[in-house]
Design an enzyme around this catalytic site. Structure first.
Site, PDB file in Angstrom:
ATOM      1  N   TYR A  81      37.379  65.608  15.892  1.00  0.00           N
ATOM      2  CA  TYR A  81      37.096  66.047  14.517  1.00  0.00           C
ATOM      3  C   TYR A  81      38.391  66.415  13.796  1.00  0.00           C
ATOM      4  CZ  TYR A  81      34.842  68.734  10.738  1.00  0.00           C
ATOM      5  OH  TYR A  81      34.426  69.207   9.515  1.00  0.00           O
ATOM      6  N   ASP A  84      26.170  53.481   3.157  1.00  0.00           N
ATOM      7  CA  ASP A  84      26.683  53.851   4.469  1.00  0.00           C
ATOM      8  C   ASP A  84      28.197  53.783   4.324  1.00  0.00           C
ATOM      9  OD1 ASP A  84      27.721  53.945   7.030  1.00  0.00           O
ATOM     10  OD2 ASP A  84      26.321  52.500   7.876  1.00  0.00           O
ATOM     11  N   THR A 124      26.035  74.719   5.822  1.00  0.00           N
ATOM     12  CA  THR A 124      25.519  73.391   5.513  1.00  0.00           C
ATOM     13  C   THR A 124      24.810  72.840   6.750  1.00  0.00           C
ATOM     14  OG1 THR A 124      27.524  72.246   6.234  1.00  0.00           O
ATOM     15  CG2 THR A 124      27.460  73.034   3.953  1.00  0.00           C
ATOM     16  N   THR A 144      24.656  59.225  -3.417  1.00  0.00           N
ATOM     17  CA  THR A 144      24.574  58.157  -2.428  1.00  0.00           C
ATOM     18  C   THR A 144      24.180  58.698  -1.051  1.00  0.00           C
ATOM     19  OG1 THR A 144      26.842  58.208  -1.547  1.00  0.00           O
ATOM     20  CG2 THR A 144      26.494  57.091  -3.665  1.00  0.00           C
ATOM     21  N   SER A 189      37.756  68.007   3.310  1.00  0.00           N
ATOM     22  CA  SER A 189      38.381  68.028   4.632  1.00  0.00           C
ATOM     23  C   SER A 189      37.811  69.226   5.399  1.00  0.00           C
ATOM     24  CB  SER A 189      39.895  68.114   4.495  1.00  0.00           C
ATOM     25  OG  SER A 189      40.518  68.140   5.756  1.00  0.00           O
ATOM     26  N   LYS A 191      40.298  64.905  10.411  1.00  0.00           N
ATOM     27  CA  LYS A 191      40.590  65.753   9.257  1.00  0.00           C
ATOM     28  C   LYS A 191      42.083  65.862   8.989  1.00  0.00           C
ATOM     29  CE  LYS A 191      36.333  66.628   8.177  1.00  0.00           C
ATOM     30  NZ  LYS A 191      35.758  66.035   6.956  1.00  0.00           N
ATOM     31  N   ASN A 227      32.356  63.264   0.549  1.00  0.00           N
ATOM     32  CA  ASN A 227      31.769  64.409   1.223  1.00  0.00           C
ATOM     33  C   ASN A 227      31.163  64.067   2.582  1.00  0.00           C
ATOM     34  OD1 ASN A 227      30.105  67.055   1.429  1.00  0.00           O
ATOM     35  ND2 ASN A 227      28.545  65.446   1.393  1.00  0.00           N
TER      36      ASN A 227
END
Length: 282
Positions: free
Chosen positions: A149, A57, A184, A34, A135, A153, A84
């Site tokens: 952030y 979304d 990433t 997705t 996480s 988390k 994710n």
């Protein structure tokens, strides 16, 4: 293959989600990949008879409901949900606007919650399933420049720990994944936004922090392909772990947090333990 599973992966067009999707496909699983832009997702992953690309979304509950409906129509079930998709709104707390903070929490906490709410009825009906939520070590400890952030988390970790106690009765497992620094796209300009409200007192620190985070992009020690393979291993276990620390740096962080918490508990143990009502004296 008898152990073929249906993986539903958010944010599968790039970064960690893309690695997980490719690893699951390579292992013979069926994958629902997705993303907000289905063309980008398809281009990144390629074509496969075992692949379904769906628009999602994660901040839109209607999108989540529709994506789950399409999945059931195509594959008939969902075995593994991987939450994710995420973002990073960096900045000192005082410099972050409430709009920026709310955008962070909306994406990185409320987004996974909305997707999970859409998937849970399917897993509950099946009396089986596995929810894996990505996480961060920022869910274990706070970092400078990461207040929004880390808030999202820490929320992820608390939500998932509580969720497990509620859904295990239906044969549903959950796993929190706390990765360290992995190479990433999280630190790219597409995923990382810096606070717009500059305050002079923070100027020097802000300059150093932004230089650090921009410089860290592409230099992270963790290999996302190896993390993807680790998740395949975990998902194949009869009883997956409630938490998986991904990366040597994540293990070190968890050990430090555990040691610090132990020291703080001991330091004020007598005072902390003296809060009960005094026994009534006849």
């Amino acid at each position: 293959m008898s152990d073929q599973k249906v993986w539903f992966i958010t944010g599968a067009g790039r970064g960690m989600g893309l690695y997980i999707a490719k690893a699951a496909l390579a292992a013979g699983h069926q994958v629902v990949a997705t993303g907000r832009d289905t063309e980008k997702v398809t281009k990144a992953i390629g074509s496969s008879a075992h692949l379904l690309v769906v628009k999602l979304d994660i901040t839109n509950h209607a999108d989540a409901e529709a994506a789950v409906k399409d999945t059931i129509e195509k594959f008939g079930r969902i075995d593994i949900l991987v939450n994710n998709a995420a973002n990073f709104n960096a900045g000192y707390f005082e410099e972050l606007s409430m709009e920026e903070i709310e955008q962070q929490v909306s994406t990185s906490l409320f987004g996974p919650m909305k997707v999970t709410r859409a998937v849970l009825p399917v897993l509950r009906k099946q009396r089986a399933g596995h929810i894996i939520t990505i996480s961060s070590t920022a869910g274990l400890t706070g970092y400078t420049f990461c207040s929004a952030y880390a808030a999202s988390k820490f929320g992820i970790d608390g939500w998932m720990e509580s969720l497990q106690t509620e859904v295990e009765q239906f044969g549903i497992n959950t796993t929190i994944v706390n990765p360290g620094f992995f190479r990433t796209e999280l630190l790219t300009e597409e995923s990382t936004k810096y606070a717009k409200n500059a305050i002079d007192d923070y100027a020097e620190g802000r300059k150093q922090q932004e230089a650090f985070w921009r410089g860290a992009n592409g230099q992270q020690p963790g290999d996302p392909a190896k993390l993807a393979q680790a998740l395949l291993t975990i998902a194949a276990e009869a009883k997956p772990p409630l938490r998986f620390l991904a990366g040597e740096d994540a293990v070190a962080t968890a050990e430090q947090v555990s040691e610090t918490l132990k020291k703080e508990a001991e330091a004020y143990k007598e005072l902390s333990s003296s809060m009960a009502h005094d026994k009534d004296v006849e």
